[in-house]
Design an enzyme around this catalytic site. Structure first.
Site, PDB file in Angstrom:
ATOM      1  N   LYS A 215       0.832  -1.309  -0.019  1.00  0.00           N
ATOM      2  CA  LYS A 215       0.016  -0.075  -0.131  1.00  0.00           C
ATOM      3  C   LYS A 215       0.904   1.467   0.111  1.00  0.00           C
ATOM      4  O   LYS A 215       0.747   2.503  -0.636  1.00  0.00           O
ATOM      5  CB  LYS A 215      -1.056  -0.123   1.362  1.00  0.00           C
ATOM      6  CG  LYS A 215      -1.649   1.318   1.576  1.00  0.00           C
ATOM      7  CD  LYS A 215      -2.694   1.559   0.405  1.00  0.00           C
ATOM      8  CE  LYS A 215      -3.102   3.120   0.547  1.00  0.00           C
ATOM      9  NZ  LYS A 215      -4.276   3.203  -0.442  1.00  0.00           N
ATOM     10  N   CYS A 269      -3.673  10.924   1.008  1.00  0.00           N
ATOM     11  CA  CYS A 269      -2.766   9.603   0.984  1.00  0.00           C
ATOM     12  C   CYS A 269      -1.504   9.905   0.605  1.00  0.00           C
ATOM     13  O   CYS A 269      -0.380   9.486   1.051  1.00  0.00           O
ATOM     14  CB  CYS A 269      -3.776   8.896  -0.064  1.00  0.00           C
ATOM     15  SG  CYS A 269      -5.348   8.660   0.627  1.00  0.00           S
TER      16      CYS A 269
HETATM   17  N1  SAJ Z   1      -1.775  14.782  -9.236  1.00  0.00           N
HETATM   18  C1  SAJ Z   1      -0.913  15.472 -10.066  1.00  0.00           C
HETATM   19  N2  SAJ Z   1      -0.711  14.959 -11.146  1.00  0.00           N
HETATM   20  C2  SAJ Z   1      -0.961  13.807 -11.682  1.00  0.00           C
HETATM   21  C3  SAJ Z   1      -1.927  12.996 -10.851  1.00  0.00           C
HETATM   22  C4  SAJ Z   1      -2.316  13.479  -9.457  1.00  0.00           C
HETATM   23  O1  SAJ Z   1      -0.482  16.647  -9.615  1.00  0.00           O
HETATM   24  O2  SAJ Z   1      -0.642  13.400 -12.512  1.00  0.00           O
HETATM   25  C5  SAJ Z   1      -2.175  15.213  -7.823  1.00  0.00           C
HETATM   26  C6  SAJ Z   1      -3.768  15.549  -7.621  1.00  0.00           C
HETATM   27  O3  SAJ Z   1      -4.097  16.726  -8.256  1.00  0.00           O
HETATM   28  C7  SAJ Z   1      -3.925  15.312  -6.274  1.00  0.00           C
HETATM   29  C8  SAJ Z   1      -2.756  14.323  -5.711  1.00  0.00           C
HETATM   30  O4  SAJ Z   1      -1.902  14.334  -6.675  1.00  0.00           O
HETATM   31  O5  SAJ Z   1      -3.620  16.729  -5.535  1.00  0.00           O
HETATM   32  C9  SAJ Z   1      -3.249  12.802  -5.690  1.00  0.00           C
HETATM   33  O6  SAJ Z   1      -4.275  12.489  -6.486  1.00  0.00           O
HETATM   34  P1  SAJ Z   1      -4.590  10.963  -7.074  1.00  0.00           P
HETATM   35  O7  SAJ Z   1      -5.455  11.234  -7.864  1.00  0.00           O
HETATM   36  O8  SAJ Z   1      -3.211  10.852  -7.618  1.00  0.00           O
HETATM   37  O9  SAJ Z   1      -4.853  10.049  -5.664  1.00  0.00           O
HETATM   38  P2  SAJ Z   1      -5.571  10.102  -4.498  1.00  0.00           P
HETATM   39  O10 SAJ Z   1      -4.941  10.852  -3.466  1.00  0.00           O
HETATM   40  O11 SAJ Z   1      -7.130  10.642  -5.015  1.00  0.00           O
HETATM   41  O12 SAJ Z   1      -5.855   8.558  -4.224  1.00  0.00           O
HETATM   42  C10 SAJ Z   1      -4.618   7.813  -4.187  1.00  0.00           C
HETATM   43  C11 SAJ Z   1      -4.724   6.588  -4.943  1.00  0.00           C
HETATM   44  N3  SAJ Z   1      -3.315   5.877  -5.186  1.00  0.00           N
HETATM   45  C12 SAJ Z   1      -2.496   5.769  -6.464  1.00  0.00           C
HETATM   46  O13 SAJ Z   1      -3.175   6.101  -7.341  1.00  0.00           O
HETATM   47  C13 SAJ Z   1      -1.457   4.745  -5.913  1.00  0.00           C
HETATM   48  C14 SAJ Z   1      -5.954   5.940  -4.651  1.00  0.00           C
HETATM   49  O14 SAJ Z   1      -5.802   4.487  -5.391  1.00  0.00           O
HETATM   50  C15 SAJ Z   1      -5.672   5.385  -3.271  1.00  0.00           C
HETATM   51  O15 SAJ Z   1      -6.624   4.417  -2.769  1.00  0.00           O
HETATM   52  C16 SAJ Z   1      -5.515   6.581  -2.334  1.00  0.00           C
HETATM   53  O16 SAJ Z   1      -4.313   7.431  -2.882  1.00  0.00           O
HETATM   54  C17 SAJ Z   1      -5.633   6.385  -0.897  1.00  0.00           C
HETATM   55  O17 SAJ Z   1      -6.585   6.369  -0.169  1.00  0.00           O
HETATM   56  O18 SAJ Z   1      -4.452   5.810  -0.420  1.00  0.00           O
END
Ligand code: SAJ
Length: 432
Positions: A215, A269
């Site tokens: 995780k 996360c």
């Molecule tokens: N972000 C970027 N650039 C990207 C992708 C995301 O700047 O290309 C930013 C987003 O805007 C945001 C942050 O990263 O601020 C996180 O967003 P996210 O969509 O990547 O992830 P979360 O936090 O919504 O959910 C993550 C997910 N983990 C992964 O994709 C590895 C989800 O599957 C997990 O269940 C969740 O964390 C968790 O609860 O741990």
């Protein structure tokens, strides 16, 4: 094995993960009791409503509450399966705090009986599931816990991390593969039988420690890869090149898949979990630590770029578009957009307008700064400067003719056609 309608499940913690999980299990027919420390949350759920915004969750919760398969309470009752979905925050020094998990285990200990299964879903440092086992052994010496003696245990204990993406939680709860780590193989098999009741994705068993690290690894992977994109965005700025175009072109390579730069990384996360790995082994985690610093540093960079743009046009109002931590959700936890807005409000409060379709009112940190919440149409009419902080669909769909004359700082790359680009770690587009 108990039939679905005979199975009693307790879910501890009715937050962003616990409530959808409880509702999905209840839909499979099991009798689910959700436990939360907040009376308000309990009352809301029992009246068939939700306290969080998540696609389709309201309909699902009202359905299962009406059918009587989901109810909520502040006190625990005996059950067959206990699912722990409480927060695991970190302290000042980034040390993980598993206090809520241990508190949940203590609550469960009071009603635990032979044959029960306990599953931890909260993101946790490696070794937490064993700590839960040790605590239960201490609190319930009458029950044999797994993995301590050669003999069969009375209860099963496993770790199965949630992996769902906010905005797609109900879909991903069912379709994503699950990693199920047992304290012993027997524990893993017991938990596997539970998840098979409602998960369509593959369920893969392993040890509790491997599942815990898996995780943390998933979220650290994403953080490191976003940091790469954010670092590149600063280099592109120095070079006077459009980073969004470079990434699009580089991603045409069959083995390159760069993520998107932005104003930093938010949510509860990805901005948190990598620290659990760094804290566990500081010597061997320079890359993961640096990625965290690069992503946090990007927020500071955006604040400086936005301030420069606002200062260059004295007296005029500016609009911050978005406060959520990412697109199309109402979650403001650890949001870089909110951090940027807060820093700008401290300096330019009276001139600041905020557009956030997912906020009914300004969050408390902005409430007394002079900033005002307005809708997108008013922002287009009144604000010559626009700072794009979140890529909500509503902002993405604003056509060029409505923003052609605006000075734009686009931290999410949603308006590639905006004229006259002045880079700033992202295309800073100044018109006029
Ligand atoms: N972000 C970027 N650039 C990207 C992708 C995301 O700047 O290309 C930013 C987003 O805007 C945001 C942050 O990263 O601020 C996180 O967003 P996210 O969509 O990547 O992830 P979360 O936090 O919504 O959910 C993550 C997910 N983990 C992964 O994709 C590895 C989800 O599957 C997990 O269940 C969740 O964390 C968790 O609860 O741990």
């Amino acid at each position: 094995m108990l039939s679905d309608s005979e199975l009693k499940v307790v879910v501890l913690g009715l937050g962003y993960i616990g409530l959808p999980t409880a509702a999905v299990i209840a839909r499979s027919g099991a009798r689910v009791l959700g436990i939360d420390v907040s009376e308000t949350v309990v009352e809301t759920v029992n009246s068939g409503r939700v306290h969080i915004e998540e696609v389709d969750l309201d309909g699902l919760v009202s359905g299962v509450v009406a059918r009587g398969t989901l109810r909520a309470a502040t006190t625990i009752e005996p059950a067959d399966v206990f699912v722990i979905a409480v927060p695991t925050p970190f302290g000042e020094d980034h040390a993980p705090n598993i206090g809520y998990v241990l508190q949940a285990a203590t609550t469960i200990a009071a009603v635990l009986k032979a044959g029960d299964t306990i599953i931890l879903e909260s993101t946790s440092p490696v070794g937490t599931t064993e700590e839960v086992r040790d605590l239960l052994a201490k609190l319930r010496p009458d029950l044999r816990v797994p993995g301590r003696t050669g003999e069969a245990a009375d209860v099963a204990i496993a770790y199965c991390p949630e992996r769902v993406l906010p905005g797609r939680i109900l879909v991903e709860l069912i379709d994503n593969d699950r990693v199920i780590g047992g304290i012993t193989p027997r524990c893993a098999r017991k938990a596997l039988a539970f998840y098979r009741r409602f998960v369509r994705g593959a369920c893969v068993t392993t040890t509790a420690r491997a599942a815990e690290m898996t995780k943390l690894t998933e979220n650290a992977f994403r953080d490191v890869n976003i940091a790469f994109a954010n670092e590149l965005s600063l280099v592109a700025d120095t070079m006077g090149v459009d980073i969004w175009e470079v990434i699009r072109l580089a991603n045409r390579h069959p083995r390159v898949n760069i993520l998107q730069p932005g104003p930093g990384v938010g949510g509860h996360c990805i901005a948190v979990d990598p620290w659990f790995l760094v804290h566990a082994d500081p010597q061997n985690t320079p890359l993961i630590r640096t990625a965290r610093m690069v992503n946090d540093g990007k927020t500071d960079h955006v604040i400086a770029a936005a301030a420069a743009l606002i200062e260059a046009r004295p007296g005029v109002p500016f609009a911050c578009l978005g406060l959520a931590f990412k697109a199309n959700i109402d979650d403001f936890r650890e949001s870089p957009a909110l951090k940027v807005a807060q820093a700008l409000a401290e300096r330019f409060g009276e001139r600041m307008r905020v557009v956030e379709p997912y906020a009914p009112t300004l969050p408390p940190v902005l409430a007394t700064t002079g900033a005002r919440l307005i809708d997108i149409d008013t922002a287009i009419e009144q604000c010559p400067i626009m700072i794009v902080l979140v890529d909500h669909d509503m902002f993405r769909s604003v056509p060029l003719e409505e923003r052609r004359d605006k000075a734009v700082l686009d931290t999410r790359g949603i308006w590639p056609d905006q004229p006259r680009s002045v880079a700033a770690g992202m295309p800073l587009r100044l018109a006029g």
